[in-house]
Design a protein around this motif. Sequence first.
Motif, PDB file in Angstrom:
ATOM      1  N   LYS A  52      74.584   4.983   2.425  1.00  0.00           N
ATOM      2  CA  LYS A  52      73.403   5.713   2.881  1.00  0.00           C
ATOM      3  C   LYS A  52      72.336   5.887   1.800  1.00  0.00           C
ATOM      4  CE  LYS A  52      74.783   7.313   7.021  1.00  0.00           C
ATOM      5  NZ  LYS A  52      74.003   7.212   8.229  1.00  0.00           N
ATOM      6  N   VAL A  53      72.621   5.456   0.557  1.00  0.00           N
ATOM      7  CA  VAL A  53      71.677   5.643  -0.547  1.00  0.00           C
ATOM      8  C   VAL A  53      71.463   4.328  -1.281  1.00  0.00           C
ATOM      9  CG1 VAL A  53      72.296   8.071  -0.897  1.00  0.00           C
ATOM     10  CG2 VAL A  53      73.511   6.303  -2.171  1.00  0.00           C
ATOM     11  N   ALA A  54      70.415   4.306  -2.085  1.00  0.00           N
ATOM     12  CA  ALA A  54      70.125   3.174  -2.962  1.00  0.00           C
ATOM     13  C   ALA A  54      69.922   3.717  -4.371  1.00  0.00           C
ATOM     14  CB  ALA A  54      68.872   2.436  -2.488  1.00  0.00           C
ATOM     15  N   GLU A  55      70.110   2.860  -5.365  1.00  0.00           N
ATOM     16  CA  GLU A  55      69.885   3.290  -6.742  1.00  0.00           C
ATOM     17  C   GLU A  55      68.454   3.792  -6.889  1.00  0.00           C
ATOM     18  OE1 GLU A  55      71.148   0.222  -9.466  1.00  0.00           O
ATOM     19  OE2 GLU A  55      73.235   0.446  -8.862  1.00  0.00           O
ATOM     20  N   GLY A  56      68.317   4.951  -7.539  1.00  0.00           N
ATOM     21  CA  GLY A  56      67.012   5.559  -7.726  1.00  0.00           C
ATOM     22  C   GLY A  56      66.693   6.649  -6.716  1.00  0.00           C
ATOM     23  N   ASP A  57      67.445   6.696  -5.607  1.00  0.00           N
ATOM     24  CA  ASP A  57      67.219   7.744  -4.598  1.00  0.00           C
ATOM     25  C   ASP A  57      67.596   9.113  -5.165  1.00  0.00           C
ATOM     26  OD1 ASP A  57      66.508   5.796  -2.773  1.00  0.00           O
ATOM     27  OD2 ASP A  57      68.290   6.023  -1.513  1.00  0.00           O
ATOM     28  N   PHE A  58      66.934  10.155  -4.667  1.00  0.00           N
ATOM     29  CA  PHE A  58      67.306  11.526  -5.009  1.00  0.00           C
ATOM     30  C   PHE A  58      68.111  12.097  -3.853  1.00  0.00           C
ATOM     31  CE2 PHE A  58      66.866  16.111  -5.167  1.00  0.00           C
ATOM     32  CZ  PHE A  58      67.137  16.362  -6.506  1.00  0.00           C
ATOM     33  N   VAL A  59      69.224  12.751  -4.162  1.00  0.00           N
ATOM     34  CA  VAL A  59      70.045  13.385  -3.133  1.00  0.00           C
ATOM     35  C   VAL A  59      70.216  14.861  -3.448  1.00  0.00           C
ATOM     36  CG1 VAL A  59      71.313  11.291  -2.534  1.00  0.00           C
ATOM     37  CG2 VAL A  59      72.206  12.769  -4.317  1.00  0.00           C
ATOM     38  N   ASN A  60      70.384  15.639  -2.404  1.00  0.00           N
ATOM     39  CA  ASN A  60      70.676  17.060  -2.540  1.00  0.00           C
ATOM     40  C   ASN A  60      72.160  17.282  -2.322  1.00  0.00           C
ATOM     41  OD1 ASN A  60      68.027  18.351  -2.932  1.00  0.00           O
ATOM     42  ND2 ASN A  60      67.574  17.457  -0.932  1.00  0.00           N
ATOM     43  N   GLU A  61      72.668  18.408  -2.786  1.00  0.00           N
ATOM     44  CA  GLU A  61      74.067  18.746  -2.569  1.00  0.00           C
ATOM     45  C   GLU A  61      74.374  18.705  -1.078  1.00  0.00           C
ATOM     46  OE1 GLU A  61      77.194  22.394  -3.407  1.00  0.00           O
ATOM     47  OE2 GLU A  61      75.211  22.457  -4.313  1.00  0.00           O
ATOM     48  N   GLY A  62      75.440  18.009  -0.717  1.00  0.00           N
ATOM     49  CA  GLY A  62      75.846  17.929   0.682  1.00  0.00           C
ATOM     50  C   GLY A  62      75.292  16.722   1.429  1.00  0.00           C
ATOM     51  N   ASP A  63      74.328  16.004   0.840  1.00  0.00           N
ATOM     52  CA  ASP A  63      73.799  14.808   1.500  1.00  0.00           C
ATOM     53  C   ASP A  63      74.896  13.758   1.616  1.00  0.00           C
ATOM     54  OD1 ASP A  63      71.308  15.973   1.667  1.00  0.00           O
ATOM     55  OD2 ASP A  63      70.350  14.634   0.212  1.00  0.00           O
ATOM     56  N   ILE A  64      74.879  13.014   2.705  1.00  0.00           N
ATOM     57  CA  ILE A  64      75.862  11.946   2.907  1.00  0.00           C
ATOM     58  C   ILE A  64      75.465  10.742   2.059  1.00  0.00           C
ATOM     59  CG2 ILE A  64      76.907  10.356   4.578  1.00  0.00           C
ATOM     60  CD1 ILE A  64      76.316  12.538   6.712  1.00  0.00           C
ATOM     61  N   ILE A  65      76.416  10.265   1.268  1.00  0.00           N
ATOM     62  CA  ILE A  65      76.184   9.115   0.388  1.00  0.00           C
ATOM     63  C   ILE A  65      76.712   7.834   1.028  1.00  0.00           C
ATOM     64  CG2 ILE A  65      76.908   8.092  -1.805  1.00  0.00           C
ATOM     65  CD1 ILE A  65      76.659  10.868  -3.004  1.00  0.00           C
ATOM     66  N   ALA A  66      77.889   7.924   1.627  1.00  0.00           N
ATOM     67  CA  ALA A  66      78.504   6.729   2.226  1.00  0.00           C
ATOM     68  C   ALA A  66      79.458   7.150   3.342  1.00  0.00           C
ATOM     69  CB  ALA A  66      79.264   5.934   1.167  1.00  0.00           C
ATOM     70  N   ILE A  67      79.746   6.189   4.213  1.00  0.00           N
ATOM     71  CA  ILE A  67      80.736   6.373   5.269  1.00  0.00           C
ATOM     72  C   ILE A  67      81.907   5.431   4.912  1.00  0.00           C
ATOM     73  CG2 ILE A  67      81.233   6.198   7.726  1.00  0.00           C
ATOM     74  CD1 ILE A  67      79.011   8.187   7.210  1.00  0.00           C
TER      75      ILE A  67
END
Length: 69
Positions: A52-67
């Motif tokens: 669900k993410v790419a290098e350089g993306d900003f994520v918040n606590e609890g965001d889904i990164i992968a399934i």
Amino acid sequence: MELKASMAGSVWKITATHGEAVEEGQDVVILESMKMEIPIIAESSGTIKEMKVAEGDFVNEGDIIAIIE
């Protein structure tokens, strides 16, 4: 299973890709926050169904990164 960010930060490095088999405890993504590297590890063995993410993306606590299935 949804793999979620344990804290807010930038996606520094993706160490597992779509379709890759991962083992429980294996690093999937490494976040960078406040000049620290925070590994996000697989909580169970399986295959990366969706990243669900790419290098350089900003994520918040609890965001889904992968399934993982």
